[in-house]
Design a protein around this motif. Structure first.
Motif, PDB file in Angstrom:
ATOM      1  N   ASP A  20       4.131 -17.275  -0.929  1.00 16.63           N
ATOM      2  CA  ASP A  20       3.105 -17.961  -1.705  1.00 16.63           C
ATOM      3  C   ASP A  20       3.042 -17.442  -3.147  1.00 16.63           C
ATOM      4  OD1 ASP A  20       0.935 -19.393  -2.508  1.00 16.63           O
ATOM      5  OD2 ASP A  20      -0.474 -18.523  -1.070  1.00 16.63           O
ATOM      6  N   ASN A  21       3.789 -18.078  -4.010  1.00 18.83           N
ATOM      7  CA  ASN A  21       3.709 -17.806  -5.460  1.00 18.83           C
ATOM      8  C   ASN A  21       3.917 -16.309  -5.782  1.00 18.83           C
ATOM      9  OD1 ASN A  21       3.290 -18.427  -8.156  1.00 18.83           O
ATOM     10  ND2 ASN A  21       1.074 -18.088  -8.023  1.00 18.83           N
ATOM     11  N   ILE A  22       4.996 -15.761  -5.260  1.00 24.50           N
ATOM     12  CA  ILE A  22       5.219 -14.325  -5.526  1.00 24.50           C
ATOM     13  C   ILE A  22       6.098 -14.121  -6.762  1.00 24.50           C
ATOM     14  CG2 ILE A  22       4.981 -13.697  -3.078  1.00 24.50           C
ATOM     15  CD1 ILE A  22       8.048 -13.054  -3.127  1.00 24.50           C
ATOM     16  N   SER A  23       5.844 -13.034  -7.452  1.00 23.06           N
ATOM     17  CA  SER A  23       6.685 -12.625  -8.581  1.00 23.06           C
ATOM     18  C   SER A  23       6.987 -11.147  -8.402  1.00 23.06           C
ATOM     19  CB  SER A  23       5.959 -12.833  -9.913  1.00 23.06           C
ATOM     20  OG  SER A  23       5.731 -14.209 -10.119  1.00 23.06           O
ATOM     21  N   GLY A  36       6.521  -5.157   4.849  1.00 27.78           N
ATOM     22  CA  GLY A  36       5.529  -6.137   5.283  1.00 27.78           C
ATOM     23  C   GLY A  36       5.595  -6.301   6.783  1.00 27.78           C
ATOM     24  N   PRO A  37       4.507  -6.748   7.382  1.00 26.29           N
ATOM     25  CA  PRO A  37       4.514  -6.969   8.843  1.00 26.29           C
ATOM     26  C   PRO A  37       5.470  -8.107   9.211  1.00 26.29           C
ATOM     27  CG  PRO A  37       2.289  -7.137   7.918  1.00 26.29           C
ATOM     28  CD  PRO A  37       3.225  -7.103   6.767  1.00 26.29           C
ATOM     29  N   ASN A  38       5.761  -8.243  10.486  1.00 28.43           N
ATOM     30  CA  ASN A  38       6.599  -9.369  10.936  1.00 28.43           C
ATOM     31  C   ASN A  38       5.964 -10.683  10.497  1.00 28.43           C
ATOM     32  OD1 ASN A  38       8.497  -7.786  12.270  1.00 28.43           O
ATOM     33  ND2 ASN A  38       7.279  -7.745  14.158  1.00 28.43           N
ATOM     34  N   GLY A  39       6.783 -11.573   9.973  1.00 31.47           N
ATOM     35  CA  GLY A  39       6.283 -12.890   9.561  1.00 31.47           C
ATOM     36  C   GLY A  39       5.570 -12.881   8.219  1.00 31.47           C
ATOM     37  N   ALA A  40       5.644 -11.770   7.494  1.00 26.64           N
ATOM     38  CA  ALA A  40       4.930 -11.694   6.209  1.00 26.64           C
ATOM     39  C   ALA A  40       5.642 -12.459   5.103  1.00 26.64           C
ATOM     40  CB  ALA A  40       4.768 -10.235   5.798  1.00 26.64           C
ATOM     41  N   GLY A  41       6.961 -12.642   5.239  1.00 21.41           N
ATOM     42  CA  GLY A  41       7.714 -13.368   4.213  1.00 21.41           C
ATOM     43  C   GLY A  41       8.890 -12.585   3.636  1.00 21.41           C
ATOM     44  N   ASN A 208       2.304  -9.482   2.355  1.00 21.37           N
ATOM     45  CA  ASN A 208       1.507  -9.778   3.544  1.00 21.37           C
ATOM     46  C   ASN A 208       1.006 -11.211   3.446  1.00 21.37           C
ATOM     47  OD1 ASN A 208       0.343  -9.246   5.993  1.00 21.37           O
ATOM     48  ND2 ASN A 208      -1.440  -8.169   5.161  1.00 21.37           N
ATOM     49  N   HIS A 209       1.155 -11.948   4.515  1.00 21.65           N
ATOM     50  CA  HIS A 209       0.776 -13.372   4.523  1.00 21.65           C
ATOM     51  C   HIS A 209       1.379 -14.110   3.330  1.00 21.65           C
ATOM     52  CE1 HIS A 209      -1.848 -12.536   7.827  1.00 21.65           C
ATOM     53  NE2 HIS A 209      -2.530 -11.649   7.119  1.00 21.65           N
ATOM     54  N   GLY A 210       2.610 -13.777   2.978  1.00 19.83           N
ATOM     55  CA  GLY A 210       3.328 -14.486   1.917  1.00 19.83           C
ATOM     56  C   GLY A 210       2.972 -14.081   0.506  1.00 19.83           C
ATOM     57  N   LYS A 211       2.095 -13.100   0.340  1.00 23.97           N
ATOM     58  CA  LYS A 211       1.687 -12.681  -1.011  1.00 23.97           C
ATOM     59  C   LYS A 211       2.030 -11.211  -1.227  1.00 23.97           C
ATOM     60  CE  LYS A 211      -2.316 -15.754  -1.444  1.00 23.97           C
ATOM     61  NZ  LYS A 211      -1.938 -16.541  -2.602  1.00 23.97           N
ATOM     62  N   ILE A 212       2.378 -10.880  -2.458  1.00 25.37           N
ATOM     63  CA  ILE A 212       2.631  -9.478  -2.789  1.00 25.37           C
ATOM     64  C   ILE A 212       1.266  -8.791  -2.915  1.00 25.37           C
ATOM     65  CG2 ILE A 212       3.576  -7.861  -4.501  1.00 25.37           C
ATOM     66  CD1 ILE A 212       5.799  -9.418  -3.176  1.00 25.37           C
ATOM     67  N   LEU A 233      -0.515   0.851   6.112  1.00 26.85           N
ATOM     68  CA  LEU A 233      -1.489   0.335   7.088  1.00 26.85           C
ATOM     69  C   LEU A 233      -2.801  -0.032   6.413  1.00 26.85           C
ATOM     70  CD1 LEU A 233      -0.751   2.753  10.065  1.00 26.85           C
ATOM     71  CD2 LEU A 233      -0.346   0.292  10.014  1.00 26.85           C
ATOM     72  N   GLU A 234      -3.168   0.768   5.429  1.00 25.20           N
ATOM     73  CA  GLU A 234      -4.406   0.493   4.701  1.00 25.20           C
ATOM     74  C   GLU A 234      -4.292  -0.820   3.919  1.00 25.20           C
ATOM     75  OE1 GLU A 234      -5.936   4.087   2.770  1.00 25.20           O
ATOM     76  OE2 GLU A 234      -6.595   2.779   1.145  1.00 25.20           O
ATOM     77  N   ILE A 235      -3.173  -0.975   3.255  1.00 27.26           N
ATOM     78  CA  ILE A 235      -2.984  -2.165   2.411  1.00 27.26           C
ATOM     79  C   ILE A 235      -2.854  -3.439   3.246  1.00 27.26           C
ATOM     80  CG2 ILE A 235      -1.343  -3.281   0.820  1.00 27.26           C
ATOM     81  CD1 ILE A 235      -0.821  -0.394  -0.281  1.00 27.26           C
ATOM     82  N   THR A 236      -2.121  -3.338   4.349  1.00 26.58           N
ATOM     83  CA  THR A 236      -1.903  -4.558   5.149  1.00 26.58           C
ATOM     84  C   THR A 236      -3.034  -4.793   6.146  1.00 26.58           C
ATOM     85  OG1 THR A 236      -0.597  -3.303   6.756  1.00 26.58           O
ATOM     86  CG2 THR A 236       0.626  -4.426   5.003  1.00 26.58           C
TER      87      THR A 236
END
Lengths: 243, 255
Positions: A20-23, A36-41, A208-212, A233-236
Motif C-alpha cells: 500500500d503506497n510504500i516508498s 514483516g509478519p507472514n502476508g505483510a507484503g 506490516n499490512h502492506g505499509k512501511i 514485536l513492539e512495532i508490528t
C-alpha cells in the motif's frame, strides 16, 4: 547512487491491497533487512522489483534503471533467491545453473567456470548430476542460492534464504554474504530469523499490512540494549506467548 | 539493449532438451501413430483404392498425416512447456532473466518448430519403407512445415497462458485441431466432397496447410497457393503480435 528505489508502490490482488503506497530506498553496497509478519507484503514487494509481479501504482528503479521501461537492463543486475522453490523439478543441478547463466548471456567457458565455482562454494559437487526433486530441502536451498549468484549480480535479493538450512550452511552463508557485501554487492534480505538480520544488516525496514512502519539504521532499533526482536514485536504489535 | 543471443539460444536448447528427455512421449508416440495411419490407410485400405488425384493413395495421404502430426507436435510442445512452467513456477526463472518478451516467445516457438521438424523427418523416414515418400520441392516443404508449426506453437502459447487446468490444456486438441485437420483433407481430395462441403472446406485453414505441403511433396494442389501463403503469413503476424502483447502485459504469466 541508490541501488533500489521504490516510490509509492501499490500492488493489489483484486480488491486486496498487498502493498500500500510504500516508498523505500537501498543504497549501493548496503546490507538491507526487510522484515514483516507472514502476508505483510515482503514477498510481493520482491516480486514487483524482480518482474514476477506487475504493480498498480508507483515506480521502481535499480541503479536509476526503471524495472518496467528498461526491464532487461534492470534484471541483468539482480539475483533472486525466492522463498518458494521455482526450479525445474527434473533439472540436474549443474545444468540448472548452466542454463540460468546462459539466460544472463554468459559465454560457454565463463559459464563452466562460474558453475564449478558455485558448486564448490555451496558444496554441491557430489550432487551435480542429481535432479532437483531428489535433493533434500537444505540442498535445494543451496542450489537456489547458487542460481541467484550465477551471473554475479550487483544486487542480491534473498527471500528467507536460510529457511530449512542446517546450522553449518547457515554460518557459511552468513560469512559468504558478508564477503559479498564487503566487495560492494547490495543485499536485500528478508528473514524470520531476526538474530540473522541483526547480525548482518546495516539498515532494517519493517512492513506490516502492506505499509512501511519503520525504516532506520539497525543501531536505532538497538538503543538502550534492546534486541531487534523486541522492537520488531513492539512495532508490528505482535504478542509473544511465553507459556 | 541488443539481442540476448546466448539467452535465446539457451532457452531454445533447454526446451529442445526437454523434448528429448521425454522422447517416448514427444517423438516416438507421433511416429507410431503415423506408422499406424500409413500402414492402415496407406497400405491396407490404400491397396484397394484406385489412384486418387492421379497418384497412389499412400502418396496422397502421407503429406496430410505428416502435417497433422507436425501441427499436433508443435501445439503440444509450446502449450505444455508454458503451462507446466506456470504450474511449477519455474517460469519465474525466465521472467527475472534479461530476456525480452520477443526472445522468450521466439525461444518457445523455435523449440516447438524443431520438435515438429524431428517428428516430420521421422514420419518421412517411416514412409520410405512403404514407398510413399517423395519431396519434389524441398524448400517449399521446409517452408510449410516450419511456418505451420510456428502458427501452432504460437497458438499453443496462448492456450498455455489461458489454461487453468490440464483439461483446458488438452481440450483444444480433441475439439479443434483433430477435427479441423481431418476435415482439412488429410485422407481425401476436396473433389470427393459434395459441392457445398467443398465451399465449407475452403474456409478451413487446415485445408491450405495440408494442401501446401502436399504440393511440395507430390506436386498436387487443390487450393490457391496465394491464398495459402496469405493465410499462413497473416496468422504468424497476427498470432505473433497477440502473444507478444500477452507477454508484455503479463497476462496469467506474472502475478
Amino acid at each position: 547512487m541508490k541501488a533500489i528505489e521504490i516510490k509509492h508502490l501499490t500492488k493489489k490482488y483484486g480488491k486486496q491491497v498487498a502493498v500500500d503506497n510504500i516508498s523505500l530506498s537501498v543504497d549501493k553496497g548496503e546490507f538491507f533487512g526487510f522484515l514483516g509478519p507472514n502476508g505483510a507484503g515482503k514477498t510481493t514487494t520482491i516480486k514487483c522489483i524482480t518482474g514476477i509481479a506487475t504493480f498498480d501504482e508507483g515506480n521502481i528503479t535499480l541503479f536509476d534503471t526503471d524495472v518496467v521501461k528498461d526491464y532487461r537492463e534492470a534484471r541483468q543486475r539482480i539475483g533472486l533467491s525466492p522463498q518458494e522453490f521455482n526450479i525445474d523439478f527434473f533439472g540436474v543441478t549443474h545444468k540448472v545453473l548452466d542454463y540460468v547463466a546462459g539466460y544472463y548471456g554468459l559465454h560457454k567457458e565463463k559459464r563452466k567456470e562460474r558453475v564449478e565455482e558455485l558448486l564448490e562454494q555451496f558444496e554441491l559437487q557430489d550432487h551435480r548430476n542429481k535432479p532437483f526433486n531428489t535433493l533434500s530441502g537444505g540442498l535445494k536451498r543451496r542450489v537456489t542460492l547458487a542460481r541467484a549468484m550465477v551471473h554475479d549480480p550487483d544486487i542480491l535479493i534473498l527471500d528467507e534464504p536460510t529457511a530449512g538450512v542446517d546450522v553449518e550452511l547457515r554460518h557459511d552463508l552468513w560469512k559468504h554474504l558478508r564477503r559479498l557485501n564487503e566487495c560492494g554487492k547490495t543485499i536485500f534480505l528478508t528473514s524470520h530469523y531476526l538474530e540473522e538480520v541483526e547480525m548482518l544488516c546495516n539498515r532494517v525496514a519493517i512492513i506490516n499490512h502492506g505499509k512501511i512502519v519503520a525504516d532506520k539504521p539497525k543501531e536505532d532499533y538497538l538503543k538502550n540494549g534492546r534486541k531487534l526482536e523486541d522492537m520488531y514485536l513492539e512495532i508490528t504489535g505482535g504478542k509473544v506467548n511465553y507459556n | 539493449m541488443s539481442i540476448n543471443w546466448i539467452g535465446l539460444y539457451t532457452l531454445t536448447k533447454r526446451e529442445v532438451n526437454r523434448t528429448f528427455r521425454v522422447a517416448i512421449q514427444t517423438l516416438v508416440t507421433p511416429w507410431i501413430t503415423a506408422l499406424l495411419y500409413i500402414f492402415i490407410f496407406g497400405e491396407v485400405v490404400g491397396s484397394r483404392i484406385d489412384l486418387i488425384a492421379g497418384v497412389p493413395y499412400i502418396q496422397f495421404v502421407l503429406p496430410g498425416i505428416l502435417m497433422m502430426n507436425v501441427i499436433m507436435g508443435s501445439f503440444i510442445a509450446s502449450s505444455n512447456a508454458l503451462y507446466f512452467k506456470r504450474f511449477l513456477h519455474d517460469i519465474e526463472e525466465i521472467l527475472v532473466a534479461p530476456l525480452s518478451y520477443m526472445e522468450m516467445i521466439i525461444g518457445f516457438v523455435a523449440a516447438a518448430v524443431i520438435r515438429s521438424l524431428v517428428i516430420g523427418l521421422g514420419i518421412y523416414v517411416i514412409a520410405l519403407f512403404f514407398g510413399g515418400a517423395s519431396i519434389i520441392n524441398f524448400w517449399l516443404f521446409v517452408f510449410y512445415v516450419v511456418s505451420v508449426s510456428a502458427i501452432f506453437a504460437l497458438l499453443g502459447l496462448i492456450v498455455g497462458l489461458w489454461a487453468k487446468g490440464f483439461e483446458q490444456l488438452n481440450v483444444w486438441n480433441t475439439f479443434a485441431i483433430t477435427p479441423l485437420a481431418f476435415l482439412g483433407g488429410v485422407f481425401y481430395s476436396i473433389e470427393m466432397l459434395p459441392e457445398n462441403a467443398q465451399i465449407v472446406a475452403l474456409w478451413n485453414p487446415f485445408f491450405y496447410f495440408i494442401d501446401g505441403v502436399r504440393y511440395s511433396m507430390i506436386g498436387i494442389q487443390e487450393a490457391s497457393a496465394l491464398v495459402g501463403f496469405v493465410i499462413i503469413l497473416g496468422l504468424i503476424v497476427l498470432l505473433g503480435a497477440l502473444v507478444w502483447y500477452l507477454f508484455k502485459i503479463g497476462w496469467r504469466l506474472r502475478e
